[in-house]
Design an enzyme around this catalytic site. Structure first.
Site, PDB file in Angstrom:
ATOM      1  N   ASP A  31      21.795  20.684  55.472  1.00  0.00           N
ATOM      2  CA  ASP A  31      22.518  21.534  54.523  1.00  0.00           C
ATOM      3  C   ASP A  31      23.855  21.947  55.141  1.00  0.00           C
ATOM      4  OD1 ASP A  31      21.477  23.490  51.927  1.00  0.00           O
ATOM      5  OD2 ASP A  31      23.310  24.038  52.986  1.00  0.00           O
ATOM      6  N   ILE A  32      24.898  21.937  54.332  1.00  0.00           N
ATOM      7  CA  ILE A  32      26.248  22.250  54.822  1.00  0.00           C
ATOM      8  C   ILE A  32      26.388  23.742  55.173  1.00  0.00           C
ATOM      9  CG2 ILE A  32      27.402  22.824  52.626  1.00  0.00           C
ATOM     10  CD1 ILE A  32      29.637  20.870  53.458  1.00  0.00           C
ATOM     11  N   ASN A  88      14.511  25.441  44.356  1.00  0.00           N
ATOM     12  CA  ASN A  88      14.989  26.477  43.444  1.00  0.00           C
ATOM     13  C   ASN A  88      15.205  25.888  42.051  1.00  0.00           C
ATOM     14  OD1 ASN A  88      15.118  28.229  45.662  1.00  0.00           O
ATOM     15  ND2 ASN A  88      17.202  27.574  46.158  1.00  0.00           N
ATOM     16  N   VAL A  97      23.026  23.315  42.743  1.00  0.00           N
ATOM     17  CA  VAL A  97      23.272  21.879  42.578  1.00  0.00           C
ATOM     18  C   VAL A  97      22.152  21.327  41.699  1.00  0.00           C
ATOM     19  CG1 VAL A  97      23.534  19.652  43.717  1.00  0.00           C
ATOM     20  CG2 VAL A  97      24.408  21.712  44.829  1.00  0.00           C
ATOM     21  N   HIS A 101      16.147  19.240  44.819  1.00  0.00           N
ATOM     22  CA  HIS A 101      16.152  19.104  46.273  1.00  0.00           C
ATOM     23  C   HIS A 101      15.183  20.086  46.876  1.00  0.00           C
ATOM     24  CE1 HIS A 101      19.378  21.724  44.810  1.00  0.00           C
ATOM     25  NE2 HIS A 101      19.128  22.506  45.852  1.00  0.00           N
ATOM     26  N   HIS A 103      14.436  22.334  49.879  1.00  0.00           N
ATOM     27  CA  HIS A 103      15.023  22.943  51.083  1.00  0.00           C
ATOM     28  C   HIS A 103      13.942  22.932  52.160  1.00  0.00           C
ATOM     29  CE1 HIS A 103      18.649  24.967  49.317  1.00  0.00           C
ATOM     30  NE2 HIS A 103      17.935  24.898  48.214  1.00  0.00           N
TER      31      HIS A 103
HETATM   32  P1  5GP Z   1      20.485  25.289  45.657  1.00  0.00           P
HETATM   33  O1  5GP Z   1      21.269  26.559  45.676  1.00  0.00           O
HETATM   34  O2  5GP Z   1      20.874  24.416  44.473  1.00  0.00           O
HETATM   35  O3  5GP Z   1      19.004  25.472  45.755  1.00  0.00           O
HETATM   36  O4  5GP Z   1      20.858  24.513  46.965  1.00  0.00           O
HETATM   37  C1  5GP Z   1      21.998  23.731  47.075  1.00  0.00           C
HETATM   38  C2  5GP Z   1      22.242  23.541  48.545  1.00  0.00           C
HETATM   39  O5  5GP Z   1      23.139  22.475  48.701  1.00  0.00           O
HETATM   40  C3  5GP Z   1      22.860  24.767  49.213  1.00  0.00           C
HETATM   41  O6  5GP Z   1      22.013  25.219  50.260  1.00  0.00           O
HETATM   42  C4  5GP Z   1      24.204  24.251  49.724  1.00  0.00           C
HETATM   43  O7  5GP Z   1      24.556  24.786  50.957  1.00  0.00           O
HETATM   44  C5  5GP Z   1      23.984  22.757  49.789  1.00  0.00           C
HETATM   45  N1  5GP Z   1      25.185  21.977  49.571  1.00  0.00           N
HETATM   46  C6  5GP Z   1      26.093  22.133  48.551  1.00  0.00           C
HETATM   47  N2  5GP Z   1      27.063  21.219  48.662  1.00  0.00           N
HETATM   48  C7  5GP Z   1      26.771  20.467  49.756  1.00  0.00           C
HETATM   49  C8  5GP Z   1      27.421  19.359  50.387  1.00  0.00           C
HETATM   50  O8  5GP Z   1      28.467  18.877  49.947  1.00  0.00           O
HETATM   51  N3  5GP Z   1      26.828  18.851  51.508  1.00  0.00           N
HETATM   52  C9  5GP Z   1      25.666  19.359  52.003  1.00  0.00           C
HETATM   53  N4  5GP Z   1      25.176  18.771  53.100  1.00  0.00           N
HETATM   54  N5  5GP Z   1      25.032  20.394  51.434  1.00  0.00           N
HETATM   55  C10 5GP Z   1      25.575  20.944  50.333  1.00  0.00           C
END
Ligand code: 5GP
Length: 123
Positions: A31-32, A88, A97, A101, A103
């Site tokens: 994760d970034i 989520n 996103v 996915h 986590h």
């Molecule tokens: P969500 O909030 O949808 O459950 O998680 C999305 C995750 O994607 C977040 O933890 C966010 O940090 C990660 N994320 C968003 N954009 C990128 C990206 O461009 N690269 C990577 N490696 N992670 C990303």
């Protein structure tokens, strides 16, 4: 509506990511914006927007994400100490996103419950 997200670009190597695992069905990468000492995302290569869009036809694929998570937990040495594998869904779930996915968070004890509610009201 296009199902393309930033994760499609990572799958297609159009943007970089620290990839930890790949097979024909799934990809895992760091994760970034890590929320734990180890924070990876395990995604299907087929784009499914949210948990709400998972159907019986995806059952094996979604199960496979957990198989990959378990492999990574062993490989990176936190299987025994424990970890969290969480998905989520939509706004209240904290999804940002729209490509499902898992986590995979590890390396420190996780809090529970996961929400921040100053009034301590039951949900
Ligand atoms: P969500 O909030 O949808 O459950 O998680 C999305 C995750 O994607 C977040 O933890 C966010 O940090 C990660 N994320 C968003 N954009 C990128 C990206 O461009 N690269 C990577 N490696 N992670 C990303």
């Amino acid at each position: 509506m296009s199902s393309e997200t930033i994760f499609t670009k990572i799958i297609n190597r159009e943007i970089p990511a620290e990839i930890l695992y790949e097979d024909e069905k799934a990809l895992a990468f760091k994760d970034i914006n890590p929320q734990a000492p180890f924070h990876a995302l395990v995604i299907p290569k087929t784009a499914i927007a949210t948990i709400n869009d998972i159907t019986e036809t995806h059952a094996e694929l979604v199960g496979h994400l957990y198989v990959v998570a378990a492999k990574l937990a062993k490989q990176f040495g936190f299987a025994e100490d424990g970890y969290r594998a969480v998905m989520n869904c939509n706004e209240n779930g904290g999804q940002t996103v729209y490509h499902i996915h898992l986590h995979l968070l590890a390396g420190k004890p996780m809090g529970w419950p996961p929400y921040q509610d100053k009034k301590k009201e039951l949900i």
